[in-house]
Scaffold this motif. Structure first.
Motif, mmCIF file in Angstrom:
data_model
loop_
_atom_site.group_PDB
_atom_site.id
_atom_site.type_symbol
_atom_site.label_atom_id
_atom_site.label_comp_id
_atom_site.label_asym_id
_atom_site.label_seq_id
_atom_site.Cartn_x
_atom_site.Cartn_y
_atom_site.Cartn_z
ATOM 1 N N VAL A 110 3.464 -9.150 -0.102
ATOM 2 C CA VAL A 110 3.917 -9.396 1.274
ATOM 3 C C VAL A 110 3.447 -8.304 2.228
ATOM 4 C CG1 VAL A 110 5.941 -10.651 0.465
ATOM 5 C CG2 VAL A 110 6.118 -8.195 0.897
ATOM 6 N N ASP A 111 2.610 -7.393 1.727
ATOM 7 C CA ASP A 111 2.042 -6.312 2.543
ATOM 8 C C ASP A 111 3.138 -5.458 3.173
ATOM 9 O OD1 ASP A 111 0.043 -4.771 3.597
ATOM 10 O OD2 ASP A 111 -0.265 -6.023 5.363
ATOM 11 N N PHE A 112 4.103 -5.074 2.340
ATOM 12 C CA PHE A 112 5.210 -4.226 2.775
ATOM 13 C C PHE A 112 4.920 -2.808 2.278
ATOM 14 C CE2 PHE A 112 10.165 -4.061 3.027
ATOM 15 C CZ PHE A 112 10.054 -3.072 3.985
ATOM 16 N N ASP A 113 4.668 -1.897 3.205
ATOM 17 C CA ASP A 113 4.333 -0.527 2.833
ATOM 18 C C ASP A 113 5.461 0.111 2.041
ATOM 19 O OD1 ASP A 113 1.915 -0.728 4.141
ATOM 20 O OD2 ASP A 113 2.697 0.096 6.033
ATOM 21 N N ARG A 114 5.100 0.707 0.934
ATOM 22 C CA ARG A 114 6.104 1.354 0.090
ATOM 23 C C ARG A 114 6.587 2.647 0.718
ATOM 24 N NH1 ARG A 114 3.436 2.162 -5.466
ATOM 25 N NH2 ARG A 114 1.554 2.206 -4.187
ATOM 26 N N GLY A 115 7.896 2.850 0.620
ATOM 27 C CA GLY A 115 8.506 4.028 1.200
ATOM 28 C C GLY A 115 10.002 4.013 0.975
ATOM 29 N N PHE A 116 10.733 4.531 1.921
ATOM 30 C CA PHE A 116 12.185 4.659 1.784
ATOM 31 C C PHE A 116 12.849 3.301 1.626
ATOM 32 C CE2 PHE A 116 16.360 4.656 3.832
ATOM 33 C CZ PHE A 116 17.013 5.636 3.105
ATOM 34 N N TRP A 117 12.482 2.334 2.460
ATOM 35 C CA TRP A 117 13.179 1.051 2.463
ATOM 36 C C TRP A 117 12.825 0.195 1.260
ATOM 37 C CZ3 TRP A 117 17.351 0.741 5.047
ATOM 38 C CH2 TRP A 117 17.506 1.473 6.216
ATOM 39 N N THR A 118 11.665 0.367 0.690
ATOM 40 C CA THR A 118 11.355 -0.381 -0.536
ATOM 41 C C THR A 118 12.208 0.120 -1.703
ATOM 42 O OG1 THR A 118 9.493 1.131 -0.941
ATOM 43 C CG2 THR A 118 9.013 -0.961 0.166
ATOM 44 N N ASP A 137 20.837 7.804 -10.532
ATOM 45 C CA ASP A 137 20.259 8.018 -11.863
ATOM 46 C C ASP A 137 18.884 7.376 -12.036
ATOM 47 O OD1 ASP A 137 20.590 8.869 -14.718
ATOM 48 O OD2 ASP A 137 20.434 6.713 -15.025
ATOM 49 N N ASP A 138 18.519 6.451 -11.157
ATOM 50 C CA ASP A 138 17.311 5.661 -11.375
ATOM 51 C C ASP A 138 16.049 6.499 -11.235
ATOM 52 O OD1 ASP A 138 15.741 3.122 -11.592
ATOM 53 O OD2 ASP A 138 15.168 3.724 -9.557
ATOM 54 N N LEU A 139 15.146 6.308 -12.166
ATOM 55 C CA LEU A 139 13.835 6.958 -12.137
ATOM 56 C C LEU A 139 12.705 5.949 -12.213
ATOM 57 C CD1 LEU A 139 11.882 9.391 -12.331
ATOM 58 C CD2 LEU A 139 12.302 9.381 -14.801
ATOM 59 N N VAL A 140 12.831 4.981 -13.132
ATOM 60 C CA VAL A 140 11.717 4.074 -13.408
ATOM 61 C C VAL A 140 11.424 3.177 -12.215
ATOM 62 C CG1 VAL A 140 10.886 2.243 -14.921
ATOM 63 C CG2 VAL A 140 12.222 4.135 -15.873
ATOM 64 N N ILE A 141 12.447 2.483 -11.720
ATOM 65 C CA ILE A 141 12.237 1.533 -10.622
ATOM 66 C C ILE A 141 11.802 2.262 -9.355
ATOM 67 C CG2 ILE A 141 13.390 -0.171 -9.149
ATOM 68 C CD1 ILE A 141 15.115 -0.910 -11.514
ATOM 69 N N ALA A 142 12.405 3.424 -9.083
ATOM 70 C CA ALA A 142 12.006 4.193 -7.904
ATOM 71 C C ALA A 142 10.564 4.668 -8.009
ATOM 72 C CB ALA A 142 12.942 5.381 -7.720
ATOM 73 N N SER A 143 10.105 4.962 -9.213
ATOM 74 C CA SER A 143 8.722 5.403 -9.380
ATOM 75 C C SER A 143 7.740 4.300 -9.020
ATOM 76 C CB SER A 143 8.490 5.853 -10.827
ATOM 77 O OG SER A 143 9.331 6.935 -11.168
ATOM 78 N N PHE A 144 8.090 3.038 -9.277
ATOM 79 C CA PHE A 144 7.215 1.922 -8.950
ATOM 80 C C PHE A 144 7.244 1.598 -7.454
ATOM 81 C CE2 PHE A 144 7.413 1.079 -13.496
ATOM 82 C CZ PHE A 144 6.128 0.622 -13.762
ATOM 83 N N THR A 145 8.393 1.753 -6.819
ATOM 84 C CA THR A 145 8.570 1.234 -5.462
ATOM 85 C C THR A 145 8.547 2.311 -4.386
ATOM 86 O OG1 THR A 145 10.977 1.355 -5.743
ATOM 87 C CG2 THR A 145 9.903 -0.729 -6.288
ATOM 88 N N SER A 146 8.482 3.572 -4.747
ATOM 89 C CA SER A 146 8.496 4.629 -3.742
ATOM 90 C C SER A 146 7.111 4.821 -3.149
ATOM 91 C CB SER A 146 8.997 5.941 -4.343
ATOM 92 O OG SER A 146 8.087 6.397 -5.338
ATOM 93 N N GLY A 147 7.091 5.536 -2.047
ATOM 94 C CA GLY A 147 5.845 5.827 -1.361
ATOM 95 C C GLY A 147 5.892 7.210 -0.753
ATOM 96 N N PRO A 148 4.981 7.519 0.167
ATOM 97 C CA PRO A 148 4.974 8.840 0.809
ATOM 98 C C PRO A 148 6.280 9.118 1.539
ATOM 99 C CG PRO A 148 2.931 7.655 1.239
ATOM 100 C CD PRO A 148 3.854 6.675 0.588
#
Length: 279
Positions: free
Chosen positions: A125-133, A201-212
């Motif tokens: 959907v061309d949603f830039d990864r970052g805080f809101w993702t 506690d989350d690490l895995v999902i945040a690693s996939f969806t985080s951005g700058p």
């Protein structure tokens, strides 16, 4: 022996608690280690806690984690409560099986699969990864836990209270906020705390969806641990343990007081008094 506490049971409980909590105790102790070598005790010191104040990267990651946890837990609590209400109160609507499966799928889905699927969705959907993702991802997987907790309370809820309020002319939405929600509020609060804890506690999902600019504290700790455990990491983890312990203690005290007050009201009602007299 009395109460079933045989020597085997005592040893089993002791070993089990030691296995669970001894590493945490060692982590807390070595966070006050004066030596930079985490395996060598160099005396008592709190200087590593002072170093955290000047570590801007850790502070930024902690602030991102706190904001993500508060926003995602609040949104997940609202959505999870609504989903649980729909599943309990409207048991025969079309598509209920599909809806319940979609709500509770994250309970059994591996974090890697969920993180990858959300990553592909945001890219599609061309949603830039970052805080809101990261926030959206945490809402997705924590909403189901809130739904389970609230649904278990709604199943045992006395529907006659709502029926009596509606017979007296109370609209359905007002009945929910003035009758239903106060009764199930402990379950809603427990669901919020669970969602907030899972977000922290989350690490895995945040690693996939985080951005700058959206590095969470678990991601920051993991990136530093790969280069070696430092006393600053022990200090950060100790602070997190203290925060969680305080939250659990406050919740336990609050729950205990509610139980005592409820038992007192029930005794007064049985004796012909009124709950207002007890207060």
């Amino acid at each position: 022996m009395r109460n079933g506490w045989s020597p085997f049971n005592i040893v089993s409980v002791t070993v089990g608690f030691a296995f669970l909590y001894l590493p945490i105790v060692l982590l807390v102790i070595y966070s006050f280690n004066a030596s930079r070598l985490v395996t060598v005790w160099g005396g008592f010191s709190v200087k590593w806690y002072g170093e955290l104040i000047h570590d801007q990267a850790i502070l930024d990651a902690a602030w991102v984690t706190l904001r993500v946890g508060l926003i995602s837990a609040s949104a997940a609590t609202v959505l999870g409560t609504l989903a649980a209400t729909a599943l309990v109160r409207f048991a025969n609507f079309r598509g209920r099986l599909l809806f319940s499966g979609m709500v509770y799928a994250p309970l059994v889905m591996p974090d890697v699969i969920m993180g990858l699927s959300l990553l592909l969705l945001f890219v599609a959907v061309d949603f830039d990864r970052g805080f809101w993702t990261v926030v959206l991802a945490h809402i997705t997987f924590s909403m189901c836990f809130v739904g389970v907790v609230v649904q278990s309370r709604l199943i045992s809820f006395d529907r006659s209270l709502e029926e009596a309020a509606q017979d007296l002319g109370c609209p359905p939405w007002k009945t929910f906020f003035q009758i239903t929600l106060p009764v199930i509020w402990p379950a809603v609060a427990a669901g919020w705390m669970l969602a907030f804890t899972l977000s922290l506690d989350d690490l895995v999902i945040a690693s996939f969806t985080s951005g700058p600019g959206a590095t969470t504290l678990p991601m920051k700790i993991y990136s530093q641990v790969r280069l070696g455990v430092t006393p600053e990491i022990n200090a950060v983890c100790t602070i997190l343990i203290a925060i969680v312990s305080c939250g659990v203690t406050v919740a336990a005290i609050f729950t205990r007081r509610r139980e005592v007050q409820r038992a007192r009201d029930e005794r007064l009602a049985a004796g012909g008094g009124s709950p207002a007299q007890a207060r």
